[in-house]
Design an enzyme around this catalytic site. Structure first.
Site, short mmCIF file in Angstrom:
data_model
loop_
_atom_site.label_atom_id
_atom_site.label_comp_id
_atom_site.label_asym_id
_atom_site.label_seq_id
_atom_site.Cartn_x
_atom_site.Cartn_y
_atom_site.Cartn_z
N LYS A 271 -33.90 22.47 1.39
CA LYS A 271 -33.59 23.90 1.42
C LYS A 271 -32.63 24.19 2.57
O LYS A 271 -32.82 23.70 3.69
CB LYS A 271 -34.86 24.73 1.62
CG LYS A 271 -35.88 24.61 0.52
CD LYS A 271 -37.13 25.42 0.87
CE LYS A 271 -38.24 25.18 -0.16
NZ LYS A 271 -39.52 25.80 0.27
N GLU A 325 -35.82 24.55 -8.19
CA GLU A 325 -36.74 25.65 -8.54
C GLU A 325 -36.09 26.98 -8.14
O GLU A 325 -36.77 27.88 -7.65
CB GLU A 325 -38.09 25.44 -7.86
CG GLU A 325 -37.98 25.28 -6.36
CD GLU A 325 -39.31 25.18 -5.65
OE1 GLU A 325 -40.36 25.21 -6.31
OE2 GLU A 325 -39.29 25.11 -4.41
#
Ligand code: MG
Length: 384
Positions: A271, A325
């Site tokens: 991330k 996701e």
């Protein structure tokens, strides 16, 4: 490419449905919109977020605003926007840590640079390794099983083939049984992942891994505490059927080095925010790729601004296993751009236009801007 201005705006965007985490659920998600402007009038936009509030990473969007306005902006304004890594080094000398805040600033700088060069962000990050579309795993809320099954069926109909259950809100035994019950009611083909956000101790995790393997769960994300790398390594050694993914355990490149050295994970959720920016998230991906550790594109429930940035990052990672996701825009009731990022049959399209490749709708930013007198905390309730 001198940077003349760096400003920030706090916004609160409502979600489509309540989204549950371990201890609380949210009905709106807060963001910090960062805007930089070059001497030629090019505007770059970045987005700061802390998914569900400061419980995950310690930083809040309110804190990001203070640290950027008061401290980091002086390292940005007057800097050369074509030397982003050099600016990031300056920001490290101005403030320790504050990864999410620095990532928001860096995103705005990359957007401006991409627009100046006419290049999409993934090209600036080394170019696309992935296909033009990447598959998306759908996250299901922790609370209401019936609603989660209904949602999974609906999304399966749209083309989503991978589902992630948030766990940890109830005792482990009921939690695992509940997941088993839901899995039985979701159409096939489908793959399943669970994420208890480090809520289990080692013994509970060992028990749960066996139960979950029998239910055909393929990935368990962050089963135990983020600092317990030796415990994570134990689980990796014992688990043959289930992949152990590190999320909280691996934020920065230094974390990735520690995790691969102790063999503490099979895969990492990469991330931008937790890494301290795109460049550093790319380093996390490189360390994993060199060590044979899989990479997955994690989310922080971004709007289309942050989702676009994360999509470019996913595209440029040396390896991406199982897609991402990045569902933020689909969970939000509204967006902050003129045209949102594109989803098709459970896949996210990598934007092709220069910079982030999305055009900010400044009227929407004004609409959701936090009022000075508001005491919003992003809809976060007290822990249950
Ligand atoms: Mg996670």
């Amino acid at each position: 490419m001198r940077i003349m201005d760096c400003s920030t705006t706090l916004v609160d965007v409502p979600t489509r449905r309540p989204h549950g985490f371990v201890d609380h659920q949210i009905s709106e998600q807060s963001y910090l919109i960062v805007k930089v402007e070059t001497e030629d009038g090019i505007v770059g936009v970045g987005e700061g977020v802390s998914p569900g509030g400061p419980w995950w990473g310690g930083e809040s969007v309110e804190g990001q605003k203070v640290i950027i306005d008061r401290y980091l902006s002086q390292g940005v304004v007057g800097g050369d926007g074509a030397r982003i890594r050099q600016i990031m080094n300056v920001l490290d000398r101005l403030a320790y840590g504050n990864h999410f805040a620095k990532a928001a600033v860096e995103m705005a700088l990359y957007d401006a640079l991409g627009k100046a060069l006419g290049a999409p962000l993934h090209v600036l990050l080394g170019g696309r390794v992935s296909e033009e579309r990447i598959s998306v795993r759908w996250p299901l809320s922790s609370r209401d099983s019936e609603a989660a099954v209904e949602e999974a069926n609906e999304r399966h109909g749209e083309g989503f083939r991978a589902f992630k259950f948030k766990l940890g809100a109830v005792d482990p035994e009921s939690d695992v049984r509940r997941v088993g019950g839901m899995i039985e009611q979701i159409p096939r083909p489908a793959m399943f992942q669970v994420d208890p956000n480090g809520a289990w101790d080692r013994r509970t995790a060992m028990w749960a891994l066996e139960e979950l393997a029998a239910m055909a769960v393929e990935v368990v994300e962050q089963p135990i505490a983020r600092r317990d790398l030796s415990g994570m390594a134990d689980l990796v050694r014992r688990s043959t059927a289930v992949e152990i993914m590190a999320d909280e355990s691996v934020c920065t490149p230094a974390d990735a080095l520690a995790a691969v050295a102790s063999r503490a994970c099979d895969s990492v959720a990469v991330k931008n925010g937790k890494a301290g920016g795109l460049d550093r998230a790319l380093s996390v991906g490189s360390i994993c790729a060199l060590s044979g550790v899989r990479c997955f594109g994690g989310t922080a429930l971004e709007t289309s601004i942050g989702t676009a940035a994360a999509a470019h990052l996913c595209a440029a990672l040396p390896r991406l296993d199982g897609g991402c996701e990045l569902v933020g825009p689909l969970l939000l009731a509204d967006d902050l751009v003129v045209e949102g990022v594109e989803y098709q049959a459970g896949q996210l399209t990598i934007p092709q236009r220069p910079g982030l490749g999305v055009e900010v709708d400044w009227d929407k930013v004004s609409k959701y801007q936090r009022r000075q007198d508001a005491h919003s905390n992003g809809g976060i309730g007290k822990p249950a």
